[in-house]
Write an enzyme that holds these catalytic residues in place. Structure first.
Site, PDB file in Angstrom:
ATOM      1  N   CYS A 161       0.936  -1.140   0.002  1.00 26.16           N
ATOM      2  CA  CYS A 161      -0.082   0.026   0.045  1.00 26.16           C
ATOM      3  C   CYS A 161       0.754   1.169   0.072  1.00 26.16           C
ATOM      4  CB  CYS A 161      -0.655  -0.054   1.363  1.00 26.16           C
ATOM      5  SG  CYS A 161      -2.048  -1.235   1.204  1.00 26.16           S
ATOM      6  N   GLY A 213       0.593   0.244  -4.778  1.00 28.33           N
ATOM      7  CA  GLY A 213      -0.786  -0.359  -4.857  1.00 28.33           C
ATOM      8  C   GLY A 213      -1.680  -0.094  -5.938  1.00 28.33           C
ATOM      9  N   ASN A 236      -0.224   1.192   5.635  1.00 32.93           N
ATOM     10  CA  ASN A 236       0.958   0.415   4.736  1.00 32.93           C
ATOM     11  C   ASN A 236       1.459  -0.444   5.706  1.00 32.93           C
ATOM     12  OD1 ASN A 236       4.029   1.768   3.282  1.00 32.93           O
ATOM     13  ND2 ASN A 236       2.983  -0.453   3.015  1.00 32.93           N
ATOM     14  N   GLY A 237       1.531  -1.812   5.457  1.00 29.08           N
ATOM     15  CA  GLY A 237       2.395  -2.707   6.169  1.00 29.08           C
ATOM     16  C   GLY A 237       1.599  -3.986   6.172  1.00 29.08           C
ATOM     17  N   CYS A 280      13.056  -1.996   5.878  1.00 35.85           N
ATOM     18  CA  CYS A 280      12.876  -2.877   4.734  1.00 35.85           C
ATOM     19  C   CYS A 280      14.223  -2.612   3.646  1.00 35.85           C
ATOM     20  CB  CYS A 280      11.681  -2.772   3.995  1.00 35.85           C
ATOM     21  SG  CYS A 280      11.765  -3.846   2.593  1.00 35.85           S
ATOM     22  N   TYR A 335      14.019  -2.478  -4.921  1.00 34.99           N
ATOM     23  CA  TYR A 335      12.952  -2.531  -5.979  1.00 34.99           C
ATOM     24  C   TYR A 335      11.738  -1.586  -5.801  1.00 34.99           C
ATOM     25  CZ  TYR A 335       8.909  -4.628  -8.477  1.00 34.99           C
ATOM     26  OH  TYR A 335       7.889  -4.441  -9.230  1.00 34.99           O
ATOM     27  N   SER A 356      13.111  -1.219 -13.444  1.00 36.75           N
ATOM     28  CA  SER A 356      13.898  -1.294 -12.002  1.00 36.75           C
ATOM     29  C   SER A 356      15.192  -1.762 -12.299  1.00 36.75           C
ATOM     30  CB  SER A 356      12.984  -2.160 -11.233  1.00 36.75           C
ATOM     31  OG  SER A 356      12.690  -3.485 -11.817  1.00 36.75           O
ATOM     32  N   ASP A 415      16.613  -6.591 -11.034  1.00 27.46           N
ATOM     33  CA  ASP A 415      16.547  -5.811  -9.574  1.00 27.46           C
ATOM     34  C   ASP A 415      16.609  -7.389  -8.592  1.00 27.46           C
ATOM     35  OD1 ASP A 415      13.777  -6.507  -8.888  1.00 27.46           O
ATOM     36  OD2 ASP A 415      13.673  -5.548 -10.825  1.00 27.46           O
ATOM     37  N   CYS A 449       8.202 -12.531   2.973  1.00 31.11           N
ATOM     38  CA  CYS A 449       8.104 -11.630   3.882  1.00 31.11           C
ATOM     39  C   CYS A 449       6.815 -11.482   4.627  1.00 31.11           C
ATOM     40  CB  CYS A 449       8.214 -10.235   2.878  1.00 31.11           C
ATOM     41  SG  CYS A 449       7.933  -8.790   3.917  1.00 31.11           S
ATOM     42  N   CYS A 459      15.959  -4.453   7.944  1.00 27.68           N
ATOM     43  CA  CYS A 459      15.620  -5.944   7.812  1.00 27.68           C
ATOM     44  C   CYS A 459      16.108  -6.456   6.367  1.00 27.68           C
ATOM     45  CB  CYS A 459      14.095  -5.894   7.899  1.00 27.68           C
ATOM     46  SG  CYS A 459      13.290  -7.404   7.641  1.00 27.68           S
TER      47      CYS A 459
END
Ligand code: SF4
Length: 510
Positions: free
Chosen positions: A24, A51, A126-127, A262, A268, A309, A372, A408, A459
């Site tokens: 998102c 998104g 978002n998450g 992240c 990417y 990318s 990527d 993930c 992460c």
């Protein structure tokens, strides 16, 4: 070698794989006297890559909140008439890719709830949470489970915030509820007059604060500040809650920060014209390419990117190797942005729908192709074949990230562990599977160095399997977890097991 591209599992030869998908983008504005709905529209436009399944904007005018949302791209959901009807000084915007719950209108965001005192709350997230089942139980105990058909972790959060806000106000409610939420979350939410923003204590996903002449903006990426003419102020800190209203901007801490940004955002996910933790994403990708050239050199005639990318890393590889950079593949930028389902005949065109080779550039050349990342390997397999058919003498594949070996759980939809090509094959096995003459991945050390972030603040779990936010042993974290609970189907999503998953829903998580 002929067997390099005639052996290996080739079930769907020309089918490109779905790219890793963000879940998102969020955007918020507090700006009296401005057209906040239109600012949010343009902000979401800049975040569309995060998104593409649904989009929504809520606007509050001090008395009420109006939410408009629908399935589709930002440009498909909103038109001039709708935006002109959304009047107020506070807006929350969201563009969605589903990582929890199905792609339905009810699951589009901003979510909306009313408190017991009748005030409203709209929220964009978002998450991805890792204790959704626990939160759902708490919402059930409070009698505030979904009444509107929504089946997302975001709706559960909204319900808990609204329930708590009834007697103490939304700001205090957020300070009490947010510490009980685990996982990755960047939130932008509002009541009738105040804009709020919050970021989880690990700061997994980016969230930034910007300044307008007459107000404030919060957005997933700095690129979205640029498009509305907002100046970058700072990042929303991990574990921070921000409130903006006529009294100004207030900042509170609801948890101690333990940053774990992240790493894949740099590879990417984020736009190249975004900066994360002070580091330009484009510059990071170019530097990854330079390091890739040092780690995996090969003699060749041309370095070509997989657009778009792979382009910055290919530029870096060309700089690092001294081999000329060239365009050999032209991307049809709009083909992935249609909701018209392709027929089987068209589907069989596979990668040709997205990429077209420049035969006169490719013919007779030894190519280094820079991409990527590799998830299932289907895209690279189809690409290598396409380039050979276009006359390439050799195709050397270079990848600007380490092998993706783990799913993930913090908001990116890769694939099941079983589907990840790097999970079942060694380097030479992957090379043979995609039919390349040689294959090289950048090392994790080089990637981290290129990001210029301390390793301890990142992460990298999809590369290492070391998850920085604890995943409860028996957690049910499938994408359709809440739909399973709604139907009384216990265990409709598989318990979390880092290896050997059994249910597709859990595999495709988060
Ligand atoms: S597991 Fe990978 S994609 Fe997910 S948050 Fe960590 S680095 Fe990012």
């Amino acid at each position: 070698m002929a067997d390099q591209f005639t052996t290996g599992p080739i079930p769907s030869f020309d089918q490109p794989e779905p790219e890793p998908r963000e879940e998102c983008g969020v955007f918020g504005v507090w700006a009296p006297g401005e057209e906040v709905a239109k600012l949010t529209y343009y902000g979401l436009y800049a975040l569309q890559h995060r998104g593409q399944e649904a989009a929504g904007i809520s606007v509050a005018d001090g008395h009420q909140i109006v939410v408009f949302k629908d399935l589709g791209l930002v440009s498909q959901v909103f038109d001039e008439q709708v935006l002109s009807s959304l009047r107020g000084h506070v807006a929350v915007g969201h563009c969605r890719y589903s990582t929890t719950g199905s792609t339905t209108w009810e699951n589009a965001q901003p979510t909306f709830r009313t408190t017991a005192t009748g005030s409203g709350l709209s929220l964009g997230h978002n998450g991805n949470l890792v204790n959704t089942a626990e939160l759902r139980d708490r919402a059930t105990a409070l009698g505030v489970t979904s009444r509107n058909g929504a089946t997302t972790d975001s709706d559960i959060m909204t319900a808990l915030l609204a329930a708590s806000a009834a007697d103490k106000g939304l700001e205090q409610a957020a300070l009490e509820v947010l510490p009980t939420i685990r996982g990755a979350y960047c939130l932008v939410f509002s009541d009738e007059s105040t804009l709020y923003a919050a970021r989880d204590p690990h700061g997994v996903r980016p969230l930034v604060l910007g300044r307008l002449e007459r107000g404030w903006v919060v957005a997933s990426e700095t690129a979205a500040l640029d498009i509305v003419g907002a100046s970058f102020v700072r990042e929303v800190e991990p574990g921070e809650l921000i409130a903006i209203d006529t009294d100004g901007l207030r900042s509170s801490r609801f948890a101690s920060p333990e940053p774990k940004g992240c790493l894949f955002e740099y590879v990417y996910l984020a736009r190249p014209d975004t900066s994360i933790s002070g580091r330009s994403v484009h510059a990071t990708r170019v530097e990854i390419g330079r390091r890739l050239a040092v780690e995996h050199p090969v003699e060749a005639d041309l370095v070509v990117p997989v657009p778009e990318s792979g382009t910055p890393a290919a530029i870096g590889y060309a700089q690092g190797s001294g081999i000329p950079f060239g365009t050999a593949l032209v991307k049809n930028a709009y083909v992935g942005r249609t909701f018209i389902q392709p027929s089987q005949t068209i589907r069989q065109l596979g990668i040709r729908l997205k990429l077209n080779p420049l035969r006169e550039v490719i013919r007779g050349k030894r190519l280094i192709v820079v991409d990527d990342s590799v998830v299932r390997g289907n895209t690279q397999r189809a690409l290598v074949r396409m380039l050979r058919e276009a006359g390439a003498l050799e195709v050397h594949v270079r990848i600007a990230s380490p092998p993706v070996q783990w799913p993930c759980f913090y908001g990116i939809d890769f694939a099941s562990r079983a589907e990840l090509v790097a999970n079942g094959l060694d380097l030479d096995g992957i090379r043979r599977s995609i039919g390349a003459d040689s294959l090289g991945y950048v090392s994790l050390e080089a990637l981290i160095a290129a990001s210029e972030q301390p390793k301890t603040r990142l992460c990298a779990a999809c590369f290492t399997g070391e998850y920085p936010i604890e995943l409860p042993d028996d957690a049910l974290i499938g994408k359709h977890l809440l739909e399973g609970i709604e139907k009384g189907v216990a265990g409709s999503a598989a318990p979390l097991q880092p290896a050997g998953y059994g249910a597709e829903d859990a595999l495709r998580r988060p």
